[in-house]
Motif scaffolding. Structure first.
Motif, PDB file in Angstrom:
ATOM      1  N   LEU A  10     -38.707  81.339 -32.852  1.00 25.52           N
ATOM      2  CA  LEU A  10     -39.446  82.500 -33.322  1.00 25.52           C
ATOM      3  C   LEU A  10     -40.217  83.138 -32.179  1.00 25.52           C
ATOM      4  O   LEU A  10     -40.211  84.345 -31.961  1.00 25.52           O
ATOM      5  CB  LEU A  10     -40.401  82.053 -34.434  1.00 25.52           C
ATOM      6  N   ALA A  54     -38.943  83.146 -41.076  1.00 27.52           N
ATOM      7  CA  ALA A  54     -40.107  83.481 -40.254  1.00 27.52           C
ATOM      8  C   ALA A  54     -39.820  84.729 -39.433  1.00 27.52           C
ATOM      9  O   ALA A  54     -40.638  85.649 -39.339  1.00 27.52           O
ATOM     10  CB  ALA A  54     -40.477  82.304 -39.355  1.00 27.52           C
ATOM     11  N   MET A  57     -39.861  87.766 -41.540  1.00 23.92           N
ATOM     12  CA  MET A  57     -41.201  88.224 -41.896  1.00 23.92           C
ATOM     13  C   MET A  57     -41.801  89.038 -40.774  1.00 23.92           C
ATOM     14  O   MET A  57     -42.461  90.061 -41.007  1.00 23.92           O
ATOM     15  CB  MET A  57     -42.103  87.037 -42.231  1.00 23.92           C
ATOM     16  N   PHE A  82     -41.730  70.080 -47.506  1.00 24.49           N
ATOM     17  CA  PHE A  82     -42.947  70.880 -47.635  1.00 24.49           C
ATOM     18  C   PHE A  82     -42.962  72.108 -46.731  1.00 24.49           C
ATOM     19  O   PHE A  82     -43.250  73.210 -47.189  1.00 24.49           O
ATOM     20  CB  PHE A  82     -44.185  70.017 -47.394  1.00 24.49           C
ATOM     21  N   PRO A  83     -42.658  71.958 -45.438  1.00 20.79           N
ATOM     22  CA  PRO A  83     -42.711  73.152 -44.577  1.00 20.79           C
ATOM     23  C   PRO A  83     -41.767  74.246 -45.068  1.00 20.79           C
ATOM     24  O   PRO A  83     -42.083  75.433 -44.975  1.00 20.79           O
ATOM     25  CB  PRO A  83     -42.281  72.654 -43.200  1.00 20.79           C
ATOM     26  N   ARG A  86     -43.176  75.892 -47.997  1.00 17.55           N
ATOM     27  CA  ARG A  86     -44.321  76.714 -47.624  1.00 17.55           C
ATOM     28  C   ARG A  86     -43.875  78.072 -47.121  1.00 17.55           C
ATOM     29  O   ARG A  86     -44.392  79.109 -47.531  1.00 17.55           O
ATOM     30  CB  ARG A  86     -45.084  75.988 -46.518  1.00 17.55           C
ATOM     31  N   ILE A  87     -42.905  78.041 -46.205  1.00 17.51           N
ATOM     32  CA  ILE A  87     -42.480  79.315 -45.662  1.00 17.51           C
ATOM     33  C   ILE A  87     -41.706  80.097 -46.707  1.00 17.51           C
ATOM     34  O   ILE A  87     -41.732  81.335 -46.725  1.00 17.51           O
ATOM     35  CB  ILE A  87     -41.707  79.152 -44.349  1.00 17.51           C
ATOM     36  N   LEU A  90     -44.266  81.845 -48.694  1.00 19.00           N
ATOM     37  CA  LEU A  90     -44.868  82.928 -47.911  1.00 19.00           C
ATOM     38  C   LEU A  90     -43.938  84.125 -47.867  1.00 19.00           C
ATOM     39  O   LEU A  90     -44.359  85.272 -48.068  1.00 19.00           O
ATOM     40  CB  LEU A  90     -45.173  82.435 -46.498  1.00 19.00           C
ATOM     41  N   MET A  93     -43.958  85.968 -51.073  1.00 20.81           N
ATOM     42  CA  MET A  93     -45.123  86.804 -51.301  1.00 20.81           C
ATOM     43  C   MET A  93     -45.094  88.052 -50.439  1.00 20.81           C
ATOM     44  O   MET A  93     -45.625  89.089 -50.808  1.00 20.81           O
ATOM     45  CB  MET A  93     -46.404  86.018 -51.024  1.00 20.81           C
ATOM     46  N   TYR A 120     -50.695  69.612 -52.649  1.00 17.87           N
ATOM     47  CA  TYR A 120     -50.557  70.795 -51.799  1.00 17.87           C
ATOM     48  C   TYR A 120     -49.424  71.678 -52.293  1.00 17.87           C
ATOM     49  O   TYR A 120     -49.495  72.901 -52.207  1.00 17.87           O
ATOM     50  CB  TYR A 120     -50.335  70.388 -50.349  1.00 17.87           C
ATOM     51  N   LEU A 126     -49.465  77.639 -57.136  1.00 15.57           N
ATOM     52  CA  LEU A 126     -50.548  78.404 -57.756  1.00 15.57           C
ATOM     53  C   LEU A 126     -50.852  79.659 -56.950  1.00 15.57           C
ATOM     54  O   LEU A 126     -51.103  80.736 -57.501  1.00 15.57           O
ATOM     55  CB  LEU A 126     -51.805  77.531 -57.858  1.00 15.57           C
ATOM     56  N   CYS A 127     -50.831  79.502 -55.640  1.00 13.43           N
ATOM     57  CA  CYS A 127     -51.130  80.646 -54.783  1.00 13.43           C
ATOM     58  C   CYS A 127     -50.104  81.739 -55.000  1.00 13.43           C
ATOM     59  O   CYS A 127     -50.445  82.906 -55.200  1.00 13.43           O
ATOM     60  CB  CYS A 127     -51.131  80.173 -53.334  1.00 13.43           C
TER      61      CYS A 127
ATOM     62  N   PHE B 107     -48.385  84.350 -36.630  1.00 14.68           N
ATOM     63  CA  PHE B 107     -48.767  85.137 -37.810  1.00 14.68           C
ATOM     64  C   PHE B 107     -48.647  84.316 -39.083  1.00 14.68           C
ATOM     65  O   PHE B 107     -49.428  84.466 -40.012  1.00 14.68           O
ATOM     66  CB  PHE B 107     -47.933  86.411 -37.905  1.00 14.68           C
ATOM     67  N   TYR B 112     -51.259  81.539 -43.734  1.00 11.38           N
ATOM     68  CA  TYR B 112     -51.626  80.337 -44.482  1.00 11.38           C
ATOM     69  C   TYR B 112     -53.136  80.279 -44.672  1.00 11.38           C
ATOM     70  O   TYR B 112     -53.643  79.932 -45.742  1.00 11.38           O
ATOM     71  CB  TYR B 112     -51.156  79.070 -43.762  1.00 11.38           C
ATOM     72  N   ILE B 119     -57.087  84.469 -53.170  1.00  9.60           N
ATOM     73  CA  ILE B 119     -55.948  84.478 -54.090  1.00  9.60           C
ATOM     74  C   ILE B 119     -56.232  85.573 -55.103  1.00  9.60           C
ATOM     75  O   ILE B 119     -57.383  85.718 -55.547  1.00  9.60           O
ATOM     76  CB  ILE B 119     -55.797  83.140 -54.846  1.00  9.60           C
TER      77      ILE B 119
END
Lengths: 880, 138
Positions: A10, A54, A57, A82-83, A86-87, A90, A93, A120, A126-127, B107, B112, B119
Motif C-alpha cells: 500500500l 486498502a 480506499m 480479524f484484520p 476489520r478492513i 472499513l 463504511m 472486538y 456494532l460500529c 489513513f 480506526y 459512532i
C-alpha cells in the motif's frame, strides 16, 4: 518489479501516486492500479484482498469511482481473520452508503459477528451497523443490539448504545424496546457508557413522548445527582480537559436535563440548584469551560422560568458578548437570538455591543449580528439604530452591502414614525448604496412621496441636493428625475418650504440639467432614460421657457436603437411641437397612488408581469402622435386601476387608443390573470358599465410592472414608465366577462356568425342628441374586411354660442379596437352653422358575436366655461 | 449529530472523509468541493464556524490540515471544537507527534481511531487513554 501488481504494498502505491506531477499523470497511475486490482479480484485471490481494499480506499479518497470493490468488502467481512474483517468493515463504511442494495447482503454477516465471542469483532459489527445501517437492517438486528446493551464489557455496551441511537432514528417504532435498557445505563460509572447512555436517552426523548415521560419521572433526580458528582469530582487525569473533569459528560448531562425540564415545572425545579452551580463555578478561560457554560445558558433559557437563573444566564451572555474571542462572540449572538423570545428587555440592554458586532471583520459574526439587530428594532429605538446602520453602510464591504441595504430598507419601511423621517432615511440609503436597493423599495418611496402632499417640495429639493453629490447611484437618479419632473415648479419656487429647510436657488434650466445628465450618461439604463424622457416632457410644460432646449434633448433620442426610447422621443417631440394646447393637460400632476392598495398589491402580485401594454404604437412612419383623446386612459380602464383623473403622459393616450392592439403578438402576454387585486377607483363612472367584467380582469398595473416594464426588454411594448398610468395591461375580455356584458347591454344577444358581407350598407345613427349637441355616425365597411368599420362622426352645435376647444373622446370594451383620426377642427360654430367631423375606425374582434358599443365624453368651452358631456352609444346597427 | 467529518489539506486534497448521514457519491464530491472553497478561503482570525446550507460547519486548522465537522443548527459548536481537539490529541499520542504525512500513509489507522471516537455521529469515549488502549489491543 511491476509497481502496480497486487504485490505492491500500500505504501508504495501511495508513494507512486504522490510522486505524480500532474493530474493526468495521476489519473494514469490510478487507472493502472485499478486495473491490477480488478484483475486480482477476478482471480479471487484471498491473500491480497486485504491490500486491494486498502488501496481501493485510498483511491476512493482521491475521488475516483471504486464500486467494483464492493463485493470484495463483503468477502472480507465474511473472513475469519480479524484484520481482514476489520478492513472489510472499513471498506464497507467508506465505499458504500445506506442506500445501496448490496448492503442487505451484509446483514447475515453482521448478525453472526454480533454474536461473536471476540468482543472486538462484536465492536466492529456494532460500529458498522451504527454508521450505515438502513431501516430494514435496523429492524432485523435490533434485538441483538438490545441484548448487547447489557453485555458485560463496557466498551461493547457503549457502542451498542450509539448503535441503538441510529436504530431508533431509522425505525422510531422500536424506541419502546430501548427505554428500559437505556434507563439502566444512566446508573453506570464508566464514563464512556454513561455518555453514550445519556445521549441515547436524549434521542429517545426526541423520538418518543412516552420515553420522555418515563425519563422525566424516574430519572431526573438521578441525573441531577450524577451531574453533581461530576462537577464536584476531584482531579481525574484520565478525563481531564483544561482543568475540568470530563466536560463532555457535563455537556451531555446538561443537555438531557434541558430536554427533561422543558415545559415541565417540577423537573425544572429539581435542576435549578445544579444549574446555578455549574453556571457560577465553571471557569471560562478555556474553550471547554465556555462550552459547558454555553450549554448551561441554553438549558436555562429553555426550561421553566426561574428569575434568578435567567439573570445569571443573561450575565454570562453579556460576558461572552464582550469577549475578544470570535468564537465566543458568535456563540453569544446565537444565544441572544433565542433569548429575545424569552426576555427582550435584557437583550435590548446589549444593543450597543450588538451594533458593534455588525461592524466586525468576521463575516459570520456580522451576519448573525445583523439578524439580531433586525429582531431588536422597535418603535422606540428605530431612529438611533437606523442612524448607526446607515453610517455603517458607508464603510461596509460589497458583499455585505446588499444584505445590509435590504435590512435597512425593511426596517425603515416597517417602523418609520413619520413620513419625513422615512423620506430622509431612504434618501440617505439611496445616496449611499442606491445600486443595491431593490425595486420595491424605491417604488415604495415614490408612492410615499406622492402621498405626502405637504412634503412634495421638501422631497424634490432634497433629491436635487442629493443628486449633486451622489449621481452615480442609479436608483437615486431615477427617483430624483421622477420627482423633478413631477414637482419641478416647487423646486424652483421654493414652494412649501419647511422650517428646517434652507431656501435653495434653482432655475428651470438647472432642473433640466439634472435630467439631461441622467439621460446622457452612458451608465444609465433603459428605465432611467425612459423616466428621464417623461420628466423632460413634464418640465417642458412646467417651464415653458426651457421648452426649446428640452425639445433638443428629446430629439437626440429620435434615432435611438432602443425602440422604447425612440418611440418616446418621437411622441414627446410631437407633443411639444404640435400639440401645445393639450400638453399641460397631459402632464398634470400624477394622481396619488393609494398606499394601502399599493402595499397590498405589491404583497400579492406576481412579480415582473410583462406589461403587455399594448402601446405597440401604430408605428406610423413619421411617428406622429395620435390626436389628443387623452384621457382615454381611464375610459378604457377595464384593466387598470388608479387613474381617475385625466393626466396621462404624452404617449399614454396612444397606447390606450390602441388598447388591445397586438401588433407584436408575441409580446402581448395577457397573462395578467394572476393579478386581480387592482383596486377600483370608484370615481370612474365608466367602470360601472363594464365593472362586472373588471373584477376578474382588472390586472394590476402595479408599480413594479410599470417601472420595470421597459427594463431591458427593448420591446416596443411599453408602459411609459408612469407610475400610475395604467398601461392598459389589458387582458382580453374574458368570456366570463362577455356574458354579464350581454346582460348589461340587454338586447344584444350574441349574433350568429354572419356570412361575410361585402360592403353592406348600414344606416346612420344619431349617436347622441341633447339640447346643446348632436352627434351623428355614418358607417362604412371596407369589402373583404368585415371586422373593420369606418365611422364618420359629425358634431353639430345646437346652442346659440360657439363652442371652443372641442374634444371628443371615446372608449370601447376590450373586444373592440378604436382609432380616432384627427378632428377637422376644434371649434364648433353655433346653431348648426358648421360642424366638426372626425373619423373613427373600429375593429371588432368579435364581429358577428357582439355588436359595437361605445361610451363617449365630450369636452368643450361654452362661454368660457368648461363643459363636459358624457354618454353611451347603444344604438349601433347590428352586424358591425 | 455530526453529519460528516472531513480532513482537507491546505491545497484542497482530501485526507479523510467519514459520512454519518446518507450522501451519494455525487453528493459527496459536491459537498467536498463546496466546503473546501468556503473554508480554505477564510482568514486566520475569523471564528471557526461557518453556516452552510442550513447546517453549521465547525473547522479547525492544525498545521497544514483542516479538520471539519458538520453539525445541526441546535448542536453545541464549542463542544465540537473540543471533540476535534480530542481526536487530534489521540492521533498525536498514537503516532507520536503526528503530521500530515502520517495520516496519508496510515489513513486506515486514522479511520480506526475515528471509529473508536465517534459512532453514528455521536461521541463514544471521552477518555484518551481508553481509546489508545483499545486501538493497541486490536
Amino acid at each position: 518489479m511491476n509497481p502496480f501488481s497486487s504485490e505492491t504494498r500500500l505504501r508504495d502505491m501511495i508513494r507512486a501516486i504522490r510522486a505524480c506531477k500532474t493530474a493526468a499523470e495521476e489519473r494514469a497511475v490510478v487507472r493502472k492500479e485499478c486495473a491490477a486490482i480488478r484483475a486480482s479480484i477476478n482471480e479471487n485471490d484471498p491473500d491480497y484482498r486485504h491490500r486491494n481494499i486498502a488501496k481501493l480506499m485510498f483511491i476512493h479518497m482521491l475521488g475516483y469511482p471504486t464500486h467494483f470493490g464492493q463485493m470484495e468488502c463483503l468477502k472480507l467481512i465474511a473472513s475469519a481473520e480479524f484484520p481482514e474483517k476489520r478492513i472489510g468493515y472499513l471498506g464497507l463504511m467508506l465505499l458504500l452508503d445506506e442506500r445501496q442494495e448490496v448492503l442487505m447482503l451484509v446483514t447475515n454477516s453482521l448478525k453472526q459477528d454480533l454474536n461473536h465471542a471476540n468482543q472486538y469483532i462484536v465492536g466492529l459489527a456494532l460500529c458498522a451497523l451504527g454508521n450505515i445501517c438502513s431501516a430494514e437492517m435496523a429492524r432485523d438486528l435490533a434485538p441483538e443490539v438490545e441484548r448487547l446493551l447489557q453485555f458485560r464489557d463496557p466498551n461493547t455496551r457503549k457502542k451498542a448504545a450509539l448503535c441503538a441511537i441510529r436504530i431508533i432514528k431509522k425505525v422510531p417504532d422500536l424506541a419502546e424496546n430501548f427505554i428500559n435498557p437505556a434507563a439502566a445505563l444512566l446508573k453506570e460509572k464508566h464514563h464512556g457508557v454513561l455518555i453514550t447512555g445519556v445521549q441515547l436517552c436524549t434521542d429517545l426523548c426526541k423520538v418518543s413522548p412516552e420515553a420522555l415521560e418515563h425519563f422525566r419521572k424516574k430519572c431526573t433526580e438521578g441525573l441531577v445527582r450524577t451531574l453533581k458528582d461530576v462537577v464536584n469530582s476531584p482531579y481525574a487525569p484520565e478525563y481531564d480537559i483544561a482543568g475540568i473533569t470530563d466536560p463532555f459528560l457535563h455537556i451531555r448531562l446538561v443537555r438531557l436535563l434541558r430536554v427533561l425540564g422543558q415545559g415541565n415545572a417540577d423537573a425544572s425545579d429539581l435542576m435549578n440548584d445544579i444549574l446555578a452551580q455549574v453556571a457560577t463555578k465553571t471557569e471560562s478561560n478555556k474553550n471547554a469551560g465556555n462550552a459547558i457554560l454555553y450549554e448551561c445558558v441554553e438549558t436555562i433559557m429553555s426550561i421553566e422560568d426561574n428569575g434568578g437563573l435567567r439573570v445569571l444566564a443573561i450575565n454570562i451572555l453579556g460576558r461572552f458578548l464582550s469577549n475578544r474571542d470570535n468564537n465566543i462572540r458568535y456563540v453569544a449572538l446565537n444565544m441572544l437570538m433565542k433569548a429575545i423570545t424569552v426576555d427582550t428587555q435584557a437583550v435590548q440592554r446589549h444593543r450597543a455591543t450588538i451594533l458593534e458586532c455588525v461592524k466586525d471583520s468576521d463575516a459570520s459574526i456580522r451576519k448573525r449580528a445583523l439578524e439580531l439587530v433586525y429582531l431588536l428594532v422597535n418603535e422606540s429605538n428605530v431612529k438611533p439604530l437606523t442612524k448607526e446602520l446607515i453610517e455603517y453602510l458607508e464603510v461596509s464591504d460589497q458583499e455585505f452591502k446588499g444584505d445590509l441595504t435590504a435590512k435597512i430598507c425593511s426596517i425603515i419601511a416597517k417602523f418609520s414614525p413619520e413620513k419625513i423621517w422615512y423620506i430622509d432615511q431612504m434618501l440617505k440609503v439611496l445616496s449611499e448604496a442606491g445600486n443595491f436597493v431593490k425595486d420595491e423599495a424605491w417604488h415604495a418611496l415614490i408612492v410615499v412621496i406622492s402621498n405626502a402632499s405637504d412634503l412634495h417640495g421638501y422631497s424634490v429639493r432634497a433629491l436635487y441636493r442629493a443628486f449633486q453629490t451622489s449621481a452615480e447611484q442609479e436608483t437615486l437618479v431615477r427617483v430624483a428625475v421622477w420627482c423633478i419632473g413631477e414637482y419641478g415648479d416647487m423646486l424652483i419656487n421654493n414652494v412649501a418650504l419647511l422650517d428646517i429647510e434652507n431656501p435653495i436657488t434653482v432655475t428651470g434650466s438647472d432642473a433640466v440639467d439634472v435630467v439631461e445628465v441622467s439621460i446622457k450618461r452612458h451608465t444609465s439604463d433603459l428605465t432611467t432614460k425612459s423616466m428621464s424622457l417623461i420628466a423632460l416632457l413634464k418640465l417642458s410644460s412646467r417651464f415653458p421657457s426651457c421648452s426649446e432646449r428640452i425639445r433638443d434633448i428629446i430629439i437626440q433620442n429620435r434615432g435611438s436603437l432602443v425602440l422604447e426610447l425612440q418611440q418616446r422621443s418621437i411622441e414627446f417631440n410631437s407633443v411639444i411641437e404640435k400639440h401645445q394646447n393639450i400638453r399641460s393637460a397631459l402632464v398634470e400632476r400624477m394622481p396619488v397612488l393609494d398606499e394601502a392598495t399599493f402595499i397590498g398589491r405589491r404583497a400579492g402580485s406576481s412579480p415582473a408581469i410583462v406589461p403587455t401594454s399594448n402601446s405597440a404604437s401604430l408605428n406610423l412612419p413619421n411617428g406622429v402622435a395620435k390626436p389628443p383623446a387623452a384621457p382615454l386612459v381611464d375610459l378604457l380602464d377595464l384593466s387598470s386601476d388608479d387613474v381617475p383623473a385625466p393626466s396621462s403622459s404624452g404617449g399614454g393616450f396612444l397606447q390606450d387608443l390602441l388598447g388591445g392592439v397586438d401588433l407584436l403578438p408575441g409580446l402581448n402576454q395577457t397573462a395578467i390573470s394572476g393579478t386581480n387585486e387592482a383596486p377600483r377607483t370608484g370615481t370612474d363612472i365608466l367602470l360601472d358599465l363594464l365593472s362586472i367584467e373588471t373584477s376578474p380582469t382588472q390586472s394590476s398595473s402595479s408599480i413594479t410592472d410599470i417601472l420595470s416594464s421597459s427594463q431591458g426588454d427593448k420591446s416596443p411594448v411599453a408602459s411609459l414608465g408612469e407610475i400610475s398610468s395604467p398601461p392598459s395591461l389589458s387582458t382580453r375580455a374574458t368570456s366570463a366577462g362577455a356574458d354579464p356584458m350581454m346582460d348589461l347591454l340587454g338586447g344584444f344577444s350574441p349574433n350568429p356568425p354572419m356570412p361575410e358581407d361585402n360592403g353592406p350598407v348600414y344606416p346612420s345613427i344619431v349617436a347622441f342628441e341633447s339640447s346643446s349637441l348632436r352627434i351623428t355616425f355614418d358607417f362604412s365597411k371596407a369589402p373583404g374586411n368585415p371586422q373593420k368599420t369606418t365611422i364618420l362622426a359629425t358634431f353639430t352645435n345646437m346652442s346659440q354660442s360657439i363652442y371652443t376647444d372641442f374634444i371628443f373622446q371615446a372608449a370601447v370594451p376590450k373586444f373592440l379596437q378604436l382609432h380616432l383620426d384627427p378632428a377637422s377642427s376644434n371649434t364648433l360654430p353655433a346653431s348648426g352653422n358648421g360642424s366638426i367631423t372626425q373619423n373613427l375606425r373600429v375593429t371588432n374582434s368579435q364581429h358577428g358575436k357582439k355588436s359595437l358599443v361605445m361610451r363617449m365624453r365630450i369636452a368643450y368651452k361654452f362661454n368660457n366655461e368648461d363643459i363636459l358631456e358624457e354618454g353611451q352609444i347603444n344604438n349601433f346597427p347590428r352586424g358591425l | 449529530m455530526i453529519h460528516f467529518v472531513l480532513l482537507i489539506s491546505r491545497q484542497g486534497k482530501v485526507r479523510l472523509t467519514k459520512w454519518y448521514s446518507p450522501y451519494s457519491q455525487k453528493e459527496r464530491t459536491k459537498v467536498i468541493r463546496e466546503l473546501s472553497g468556503v473554508i480554505l478561503t477564510r482568514g486566520p482570525k475569523l471564528c471557526n464556524f461557518v453556516e452552510w446550507k442550513g447546517y453549521k460547519v465547525v473547522y479547525k486548522r492544525y498545521a497544514s490540515l483542516y479538520f471539519c465537522m458538520c453539525i445541526d443548527q441546535e448542536d453545541n459548536e464549542l463542544e465540537v471544537l473540543e471533540i476535534i481537539h480530542h481526536y487530534v490529541e489521540i492521533l498525536d499520542r498514537y503516532f507520536g507527534s503526528v503530521c500530515e504525512l502520517d495520516l496519508i500513509f496510515n489513513f486506515h489507522k486514522a479511520y480506526y481511531i475515528l471509529d473508536e471516537l465517534l459512532i453514528a455521529g455521536e461521541l463514544q469515549e471521552p477518555s484518551k487513554k481508553t481509546v489508545a488502549r483499545l486501538i493497541s489491543a486490536q
